[in-house]
Design a protein around this motif. Sequence first.
Motif, PDB file in Angstrom:
ATOM      1  N   TYR A 145      -7.339  12.592   1.580  1.00 16.47           N
ATOM      2  CA  TYR A 145      -7.225  13.181   0.254  1.00 16.47           C
ATOM      3  C   TYR A 145      -7.173  12.051  -0.755  1.00 16.47           C
ATOM      4  O   TYR A 145      -6.628  10.986  -0.481  1.00 16.47           O
ATOM      5  CB  TYR A 145      -5.942  14.005   0.110  1.00 16.47           C
ATOM      6  N   VAL A 146      -7.735  12.309  -1.927  1.00 15.69           N
ATOM      7  CA  VAL A 146      -7.561  11.384  -3.042  1.00 15.69           C
ATOM      8  C   VAL A 146      -6.564  12.049  -3.989  1.00 15.69           C
ATOM      9  O   VAL A 146      -6.666  13.241  -4.285  1.00 15.69           O
ATOM     10  CB  VAL A 146      -8.894  11.018  -3.741  1.00 15.69           C
ATOM     11  N   LEU A 147      -5.578  11.279  -4.403  1.00 10.46           N
ATOM     12  CA  LEU A 147      -4.566  11.747  -5.341  1.00 10.46           C
ATOM     13  C   LEU A 147      -4.866  11.062  -6.660  1.00 10.46           C
ATOM     14  O   LEU A 147      -4.697   9.848  -6.793  1.00 10.46           O
ATOM     15  CB  LEU A 147      -3.167  11.392  -4.834  1.00 10.46           C
ATOM     16  N   GLY A 150       0.979   4.368   8.019  1.00 10.47           N
ATOM     17  CA  GLY A 150      -0.471   4.296   8.185  1.00 10.47           C
ATOM     18  C   GLY A 150      -1.221   5.343   7.378  1.00 10.47           C
ATOM     19  O   GLY A 150      -2.443   5.481   7.512  1.00 10.47           O
ATOM     20  N   GLU A 151      -0.524   6.086   6.519  1.00 11.94           N
ATOM     21  CA  GLU A 151      -1.175   7.138   5.732  1.00 11.94           C
ATOM     22  C   GLU A 151      -1.917   6.596   4.516  1.00 11.94           C
ATOM     23  O   GLU A 151      -2.866   7.224   4.048  1.00 11.94           O
ATOM     24  CB  GLU A 151      -0.135   8.168   5.268  1.00 11.94           C
ATOM     25  N   LEU A 152      -1.509   5.464   3.978  1.00  9.28           N
ATOM     26  CA  LEU A 152      -2.156   4.915   2.788  1.00  9.28           C
ATOM     27  C   LEU A 152      -3.457   4.217   3.178  1.00  9.28           C
ATOM     28  O   LEU A 152      -3.465   3.304   3.988  1.00  9.28           O
ATOM     29  CB  LEU A 152      -1.237   3.927   2.067  1.00  9.28           C
ATOM     30  N   VAL A 153      -4.549   4.665   2.590  1.00  6.59           N
ATOM     31  CA  VAL A 153      -5.867   4.068   2.821  1.00  6.59           C
ATOM     32  C   VAL A 153      -6.196   3.090   1.702  1.00  6.59           C
ATOM     33  O   VAL A 153      -6.664   1.978   1.945  1.00  6.59           O
ATOM     34  CB  VAL A 153      -6.960   5.161   2.932  1.00  6.59           C
ATOM     35  N   ALA A 154      -5.940   3.499   0.458  1.00  2.52           N
ATOM     36  CA  ALA A 154      -6.241   2.659  -0.704  1.00  2.52           C
ATOM     37  C   ALA A 154      -5.441   3.161  -1.894  1.00  2.52           C
ATOM     38  O   ALA A 154      -5.072   4.338  -1.949  1.00  2.52           O
ATOM     39  CB  ALA A 154      -7.732   2.714  -1.034  1.00  2.52           C
ATOM     40  N   ALA A 155      -5.202   2.270  -2.836  1.00  2.95           N
ATOM     41  CA  ALA A 155      -4.523   2.641  -4.077  1.00  2.95           C
ATOM     42  C   ALA A 155      -4.926   1.649  -5.148  1.00  2.95           C
ATOM     43  O   ALA A 155      -5.123   0.467  -4.860  1.00  2.95           O
ATOM     44  CB  ALA A 155      -3.007   2.632  -3.898  1.00  2.95           C
ATOM     45  N   VAL A 160      -5.102   8.881   0.761  1.00  2.90           N
ATOM     46  CA  VAL A 160      -4.198   8.997   1.898  1.00  2.90           C
ATOM     47  C   VAL A 160      -4.906   9.701   3.046  1.00  2.90           C
ATOM     48  O   VAL A 160      -5.790  10.528   2.825  1.00  2.90           O
ATOM     49  CB  VAL A 160      -2.900   9.744   1.530  1.00  2.90           C
ATOM     50  N   ASP A 161      -4.541   9.347   4.242  1.00  5.25           N
ATOM     51  CA  ASP A 161      -5.056   9.994   5.447  1.00  5.25           C
ATOM     52  C   ASP A 161      -3.854  10.648   6.115  1.00  5.25           C
ATOM     53  O   ASP A 161      -3.029   9.970   6.723  1.00  5.25           O
ATOM     54  CB  ASP A 161      -5.706   8.961   6.364  1.00  5.25           C
ATOM     55  N   VAL A 162      -3.743  11.968   5.940  1.00  6.07           N
ATOM     56  CA  VAL A 162      -2.560  12.703   6.375  1.00  6.07           C
ATOM     57  C   VAL A 162      -2.941  13.832   7.326  1.00  6.07           C
ATOM     58  O   VAL A 162      -4.100  14.183   7.451  1.00  6.07           O
ATOM     59  CB  VAL A 162      -1.789  13.261   5.154  1.00  6.07           C
ATOM     60  N   ASP A 163      -1.925  14.397   7.972  1.00  8.40           N
ATOM     61  CA  ASP A 163      -2.156  15.449   8.966  1.00  8.40           C
ATOM     62  C   ASP A 163      -2.478  16.810   8.371  1.00  8.40           C
ATOM     63  O   ASP A 163      -3.047  17.658   9.053  1.00  8.40           O
ATOM     64  CB  ASP A 163      -0.935  15.588   9.880  1.00  8.40           C
TER      65      ASP A 163
END
Length: 125
Positions: free
Chosen positions: A3-5, A47-52, A91-94
């Motif tokens: 998801y992108v926040l 490990g959920e944060l991909v980029a910010a 984020v890469d979340v469940d």
Amino acid sequence: MRYVLLIHSDPESWVHPMFLPCSPDPDRRDARTAAFDLLLREITDSGELVAAAALADPVTGRTLHPHGEVAPATDGPVAPVLGHVAGFLVVDVDSAQRALEVASRLSANSPVEIRPVMGLSGMEM
């Protein structure tokens, strides 16, 4: 799922909602900064944060306007807006619920848009 926040801000009073909280109260500002730092540490460690990234004021940007074979660019955002994207997290979340939980910790002063990231085929939506 990714998801992108998208963190939105008011272009009339450019203060980045995450990095320069606009509260004149130093205790509130410090608490907001500490809460954001804690969230970043948690989603990094899990490990959920991909980029910010924070984005510069929209007046510093350029917009490409495709028109036939010529694509002229103009300074600033696409059109006058009431708000703009000030920064983002990927984020890469469940679950969608977890994305909402992370976003809710970002949205103390500014709206946060939560959007699923599609794969290249676009068919998973």
